[in-house]
Design a protein around this motif. Structure first.
Motif, mmCIF file in Angstrom:
data_model
loop_
_atom_site.group_PDB
_atom_site.id
_atom_site.type_symbol
_atom_site.label_atom_id
_atom_site.label_comp_id
_atom_site.label_asym_id
_atom_site.label_seq_id
_atom_site.Cartn_x
_atom_site.Cartn_y
_atom_site.Cartn_z
ATOM 1 N N GLN A 269 -38.742 -39.992 -74.114
ATOM 2 C CA GLN A 269 -39.567 -39.568 -72.480
ATOM 3 C C GLN A 269 -40.536 -40.679 -72.628
ATOM 4 O O GLN A 269 -40.776 -40.508 -71.266
ATOM 5 C CB GLN A 269 -40.149 -38.066 -73.813
ATOM 6 C CG GLN A 269 -39.081 -37.161 -73.673
ATOM 7 C CD GLN A 269 -39.758 -35.817 -74.783
ATOM 8 O OE1 GLN A 269 -40.120 -36.099 -75.634
ATOM 9 N NE2 GLN A 269 -39.647 -34.776 -73.768
ATOM 10 N N PHE B 40 -32.781 -40.350 -63.441
ATOM 11 C CA PHE B 40 -34.050 -40.732 -64.109
ATOM 12 C C PHE B 40 -35.597 -40.825 -63.739
ATOM 13 O O PHE B 40 -36.913 -40.944 -64.096
ATOM 14 C CB PHE B 40 -33.410 -42.030 -65.145
ATOM 15 C CG PHE B 40 -33.869 -42.200 -65.845
ATOM 16 C CD1 PHE B 40 -33.501 -41.678 -67.188
ATOM 17 C CD2 PHE B 40 -34.745 -43.241 -66.344
ATOM 18 C CE1 PHE B 40 -33.821 -42.106 -68.599
ATOM 19 C CE2 PHE B 40 -35.056 -43.981 -67.327
ATOM 20 C CZ PHE B 40 -34.919 -42.697 -68.441
ATOM 21 N N GLY C 75 -28.905 -41.141 -74.118
ATOM 22 C CA GLY C 75 -29.669 -40.230 -72.738
ATOM 23 C C GLY C 75 -30.019 -39.043 -72.951
ATOM 24 O O GLY C 75 -30.009 -38.469 -74.025
ATOM 25 N N TRP D 258 -40.961 -46.012 -67.322
ATOM 26 C CA TRP D 258 -39.529 -47.444 -66.250
ATOM 27 C C TRP D 258 -40.674 -46.176 -64.638
ATOM 28 O O TRP D 258 -40.444 -46.942 -63.830
ATOM 29 C CB TRP D 258 -38.838 -46.715 -66.622
ATOM 30 C CG TRP D 258 -37.568 -46.794 -66.014
ATOM 31 C CD1 TRP D 258 -36.948 -48.086 -65.985
ATOM 32 C CD2 TRP D 258 -36.763 -46.797 -65.101
ATOM 33 N NE1 TRP D 258 -35.754 -48.882 -65.079
ATOM 34 C CE2 TRP D 258 -36.277 -47.308 -64.015
ATOM 35 C CE3 TRP D 258 -37.234 -44.892 -64.261
ATOM 36 C CZ2 TRP D 258 -35.347 -47.309 -62.929
ATOM 37 C CZ3 TRP D 258 -36.384 -45.163 -63.045
ATOM 38 C CH2 TRP D 258 -34.970 -46.139 -62.046
ATOM 39 N N LEU E 237 -31.831 -50.120 -67.378
ATOM 40 C CA LEU E 237 -31.338 -48.900 -67.494
ATOM 41 C C LEU E 237 -30.202 -48.670 -68.495
ATOM 42 O O LEU E 237 -29.865 -47.258 -68.948
ATOM 43 C CB LEU E 237 -30.865 -47.770 -66.065
ATOM 44 C CG LEU E 237 -31.692 -47.481 -65.050
ATOM 45 C CD1 LEU E 237 -31.586 -46.756 -64.217
ATOM 46 C CD2 LEU E 237 -32.767 -46.397 -65.365
ATOM 47 N N ARG F 133 -39.642 -43.371 -70.155
ATOM 48 C CA ARG F 133 -39.120 -43.124 -68.639
ATOM 49 C C ARG F 133 -40.511 -42.853 -68.096
ATOM 50 O O ARG F 133 -40.588 -43.223 -66.697
ATOM 51 C CB ARG F 133 -38.457 -41.181 -68.667
ATOM 52 C CG ARG F 133 -37.593 -41.032 -67.587
ATOM 53 C CD ARG F 133 -37.722 -39.369 -68.005
ATOM 54 N NE ARG F 133 -36.762 -38.888 -66.309
ATOM 55 C CZ ARG F 133 -37.035 -37.420 -66.481
ATOM 56 N NH1 ARG F 133 -37.289 -36.857 -66.963
ATOM 57 N NH2 ARG F 133 -36.293 -37.242 -64.552
ATOM 58 N N GLU F 134 -41.382 -42.193 -68.407
ATOM 59 C CA GLU F 134 -42.569 -42.469 -67.889
ATOM 60 C C GLU F 134 -42.796 -43.768 -67.099
ATOM 61 O O GLU F 134 -43.464 -43.568 -66.508
ATOM 62 C CB GLU F 134 -44.098 -41.635 -68.997
ATOM 63 C CG GLU F 134 -43.280 -39.725 -69.082
ATOM 64 C CD GLU F 134 -44.567 -39.474 -69.795
ATOM 65 O OE1 GLU F 134 -45.882 -39.818 -69.945
ATOM 66 O OE2 GLU F 134 -44.823 -38.264 -70.590
ATOM 67 N N ASN G 207 -30.543 -46.155 -72.106
ATOM 68 C CA ASN G 207 -29.544 -45.048 -72.372
ATOM 69 C C ASN G 207 -28.447 -45.039 -72.756
ATOM 70 O O ASN G 207 -27.924 -44.480 -73.381
ATOM 71 C CB ASN G 207 -29.395 -44.233 -70.289
ATOM 72 C CG ASN G 207 -30.837 -43.368 -69.551
ATOM 73 O OD1 ASN G 207 -31.395 -42.539 -70.543
ATOM 74 N ND2 ASN G 207 -30.471 -44.171 -69.161
#
Length: 449
Positions: free
Chosen positions: A348, A405, A304, A354, A296, A351-352, A300
């Motif tokens: 983006q 998140f 972020g 993760w 993380l 994140r998807e 970020n």
């Protein structure tokens, strides 16, 4: 320790049996807010005394006619200074918007509270524009955590006034927002319970944004059941009946990495004592390393979503009126300028992936278990130093921000022993597992208490 109200269920029983009235509860809340020896002056930015008493009188008349509208009928509730309330200015606890036009409509969640019979007692103080987990505000003052008030410790943010309003009995429940922990941190630091729901379940209409990818709105209250009852009104869902689950059927995942880094001795002692209680009642707790958490900080590293999206919302204001911003807030918003379109799109996509990895990992479990914050509330004085402020802010936001998140849901429950510093235990789950998480939290709460 300041006096709190009873729980919502207990108050409803007292209201139904005539032991108290909505007017009496409202007058008590207003008296506590007005107490010159209390925290009302810094916990609240505006108090709706006349409107609240009128609403309470109407509530009592309806109850006498057998027409209680919900479990929140006649219950004093505070709202954070991010929610539109018709006829009042939504300032975000800023100097910039102090003279902005008043709202012409209620935020959707405020309207739902009013229609449910809740008594809106006033709007609470917060970190300016919700951009910090500490709760310090140079414009309207900083309310203090109920613990060690002689020294003066931060209440947690950004929903600082929300947490103090419940802890000091100035409201039965409070509505806050949570972008990186802003409901759960003040709940932990004020010794109460907070619930960050799955963001999409509750309308953001009429709510001042910080980061639309991460923002959520939810309750701070005295128990999991109180949070569940408020959440049902906010989300326009049926009133829940929480189940006491068999502890031996619960399986929780506790990370061994990341979430305990730089934790203080008090948090470690109290949290692990709570874990031992859960295990003694048969709760299965698997302690494993979760490499995704260590990713993380790198993910970020440019600030972020929160910096990028805060810059989007504040760009024109801060370019023209930077001097009106708290410099500790303004400097973080300006970090958003560093991100380009490619950085944002990459974030983006990362994140998807993760979230998919974390949801797969959590699939066999009833929840993720970790400390809400790794430290107890620092003193207000020590955070006057800018370096200390930013160090504390990053550390205190670290654990709860995991769940934003993840786009998940999470509870913070008090897990400290009586008379000791407040420590929060966090239970979390992926998106739309809210109902089950509330039942798990209700069960864990009964074991810890």
């Amino acid at each position: 320790m300041p006096t709190t109200f009873a729980t919502i269920r207990e108050l409803q029983h007292a209201l139904n049996t005539g032991e108290t009235t909505a007017v009496a509860l409202t007058e008590l809340a207003l008296a506590r807010i007005a107490d010159p020896n209390g925290q009302g002056a810094t916990a609240f930015i505006n108090v709706y005394a006349d409107q609240a008493l009128a609403a309470a009188r109407a509530s009592d008349i309806l109850r006498q006619a057998g027409l209680a509208r919900s479990a929140l009928e006649g219950i004093p509730i505070s709202i954070k200074d991010l929610f539109d309330y018709k006829g009042d200015v939504t300032r975000g606890a800023s100097a910039l918007l102090k003279e902005a036009p008043a709202a012409t409509e209620n935020a959707t969640l405020v309207q739902r509270l009013l229609e449910a019979g809740a008594v809106i007692i006033g709007r609470t103080n917060m970190t300016e524009f919700a951009f910090s987990g500490l709760g310090i505000n140079p414009h309207y003052g900083t309310p203090m955590s109920p613990w060690d008030r002689e020294t003066g410790r931060i209440p947690g943010g950004s929903s600082s006034g929300a947490g103090v309003s419940v802890a000091d009995g100035m409201a039965v429940a409070a509505i806050g927002t949570d972008t990186g922990g802003s409901i759960r941190i003040p709940s932990a630091f004020c010794g109460i319970t907070g619930f960050k729901p799955t963001a999409e379940r509750i309308s953001a209409n009429g709510v001042m944004p910080l980061s639309h990818s991460l923002d959520s709105s939810g309750p701070l209250a005295l128990s999991v059941e109180c949070c569940a009852l408020v959440d049902a009104v906010l989300s326009n869902e049926p009133e829940p009946i929480l189940e006491a689950l068999d502890p031996s059927h619960l399986r929780l995942l506790m990370p061994t990495n990341y979430v305990f880094n730089h934790a203080d001795d008090t948090v470690l002692t109290q949290f692990h004592a709570a874990v031992a209680k859960l295990k003694a009642q048969g709760v299965q707790i698997d302690e494993i390393e979760i490499p995704e958490l260590d990713q993380l900080p790198h993910i970020n590293r440019l600030g972020g979503f929160v910096c990028a999206e805060a810059w989007f919302y504040h760009k024109e204001f801060i370019e023209q009126h930077e001097s009106l911003y708290d410099p500790r807030v303004g400097s973080r918003i300006l970090r958003g300028k560093e991100q380009g379109a490619a950085d944002y799109i990459e974030l983006q996509q990362v994140r998807e992936l993760w979230i998919a990895q974390m949801e797969s990992l959590l699939a066999p479990y009833d929840g993720l278990l970790l400390p809400t914050t790794p430290v107890i509330p620092p003193t207000i004085a020590e955070l006057a130093d800018e370096d200390a402020y930013f160090r504390a802010n990053g550390l205190i936001l670290r654990n709860p921000a995991i769940i934003n998140f993840l786009n998940g849901c999470a509870l913070s429950l008090p897990c400290h022993s009586a008379q000791s510093a407040p420590v929060g235990l966090m239970l979390a789950a992926p998106a739309y597992h809210d109902a089950h998480l509330l039942n798990v939290g209700h069960t864990i709460e009964s074991i810890l208490s």
